[in-house]
Write a protein that holds these residues in place. Structure first.
Motif: not given
Ligand SMILES: Cc1cc2nc3c(=O)[nH]c(=O)nc-3n(C[C@H](O)[C@H](O)[C@H](O)COP(=O)(O)O)c2cc1C
Length: 367
Positions: A37-38, A41, A63, A66-67, A69-72, A75
């Motif tokens: 995810t990093t 992102l 997981k 969740d990770l 979801s910190t970046s709308p 998404q």
């Protein structure tokens, strides 16, 4: 030469990416949700390495959600899928159970990476199965190690992306192979010609991998005709990788990878990962286990010493003359100098590559 439209097709399929495309390899047990995810992102594409064992895949995908979801922004840029990929080793991963996991809409990844089938019919079954259960939303990436394999995979499975793995790659690859400098352009020419002569087979995008550790190598992969790159060894030094501290320290310490790493099946023998199809070997740092094997030590004795090193749990098992633990890494290991966040690695590599390409454009203008 491959059509330049393949680069724009990658942008269409993965709208969050920035070019040049940098992807992190699906390294079994090491590339988990945090790393994948990093990288995504940071506007690359990160792959979770499910490998041959999918027992923790649902948990990793949870997981990842969740990770992410910190970046709308990310998404909403790609609503229908998780903006990451998942890599499978086809000789061991169970197809039916995998399809059950991927068929849940919340689990649909943007890409699936297939490698090391026992038979070419597996490539067809996996590609068709995944395309069906994800309503074609998940793109099929296939990692190949030769021109021959690339042509077979393209005919059999019509991949969206071919990942062309050169022999410098860390971890498993063809026991006998070529570096990306010759392999990538020859593969692209051969697959392009195949697709031109068979209009029912769409031209895939091409990603180069194997020995790429910095921006100079990324720029050179683009010059070879690839639309993007994949790095494994460089991401071993990411904070987000699930890697033993001794292993990571060894990756930072080691230089001159052509001399200090070797592709061999001895590490599989010691670790008990012996279900790989014939013709593959794992590239890792040349250590005491390998030297003893070369000197004629029986596998049984070598395995006992390896297991003692595992049991001792100390960092001395990873580094130095007496190191016995397996440190899979590619020949680009000497260019990995420090531990950084996967974000800094991804953004930094993109900047470096663009700098090289600008310098080359300036150079060309003087010619
Ligand atoms: C520690 C390690 C584990 C790997 N595990 C996998 C794997 O599970 N599946 C796979 O398709 N490739 C795996 N690879 C190979 C990568 O997909 C990729 O081809 C390779 O890392 C590229 O070369 P580089 O390491 O020089 O960047 C692994 C590589 C490394 C270094």
């Amino acid at each position: 030469m491959a059509s330049p439209s393949s680069t724009s097709s990658l942008k269409t399929a993965y709208p969050w990416i920035k070019l040049p495309l940098i992807t992190s390899a699906p390294m079994r047990l090491i590339s988990n949700a945090a790393l994948a995810t990093t990288v995504s992102l940071a506007h690359g594409i990160g792959f979770i390495g499910a490998g041959s064992d999918i027992s923790s895949l649902s948990e990793e995908l949870s997981k990842a959600r969740d990770l992410l979801s910190t970046s709308p922004t990310l998404q909403t840029k790609y609503n229908d899928t998780l903006p990451i990929g998942i890599g499978f080793l086809l000789w061991g991963a169970p197809l039916t159970e995998t399809l059950t996991i991927l068929s849940k809409p919340e689990n649909t990844p943007a890409a699936v990476w297939l490698f090391a089938p026992q038979t070419s019919s597996q490539l067809k079954e996996w590609s068709q199965g995944i395309r069906t259960v994800t309503s074609q939303k998940t793109k099929i990436w296939i990692q190949v190690t030769s021109v021959h394999e690339a042509l077979e995979a393209t005919k059999t499975a019509s991949p969206d992306v071919l990942v062309i793995q050169g022999t410098d790659a860390g971890g498993h690859g063809a026991a006998q192979g070529a570096g990306i400098t010759s392999l990538v352009p020859e593969t692209i020419d051969a697959v392009t010609s195949l697709c031109n002569n068979n209009p029912s087979i769409p031209l895939p995008a091409f990603i180069a991998t194997g020995g790429i550790s910095d921006g100079r190598a990324i720029a050179s992969a683009l010059a070879l005709g690839a639309q993007g790159t994949c790095l494994g060894t460089r991401f071993l030094a990411a904070h987000e990788s699930a890697i033993a501290p001794g292993y990571r320290n060894a990756v930072i310490a080691i230089s001159d990878g052509g001399r200090t790493t070797i592709r061999s099946s001895v590490y599989d023998t010691l670790r008990g990962t012996t279900s790989w199809p014939s013709g593959y070997g794992g590239r890792g740092v040349l250590n005491a286990s390998f030297r003893d094997h070369q000197a004629g030590m029986a596998d049984e004795d070598n395995k006992r010493l390896y297991e003692e090193a595992v049991a001792s749990g100390g960092d001395e098992g990873w580094e130095g003359e007496r190191a016995r633990l397996t440190t899979y890494a590619g020949t680009g290991v000497g260019l990995v100098k420090r531990v950084e966040s996967a974000r800094d690695i991804t953004v930094g590599l993109r900047g470096e590559a663009k700098g090289v390409l600008r310098r080359l454009a300036d150079l060309a203008s003087t010619m």
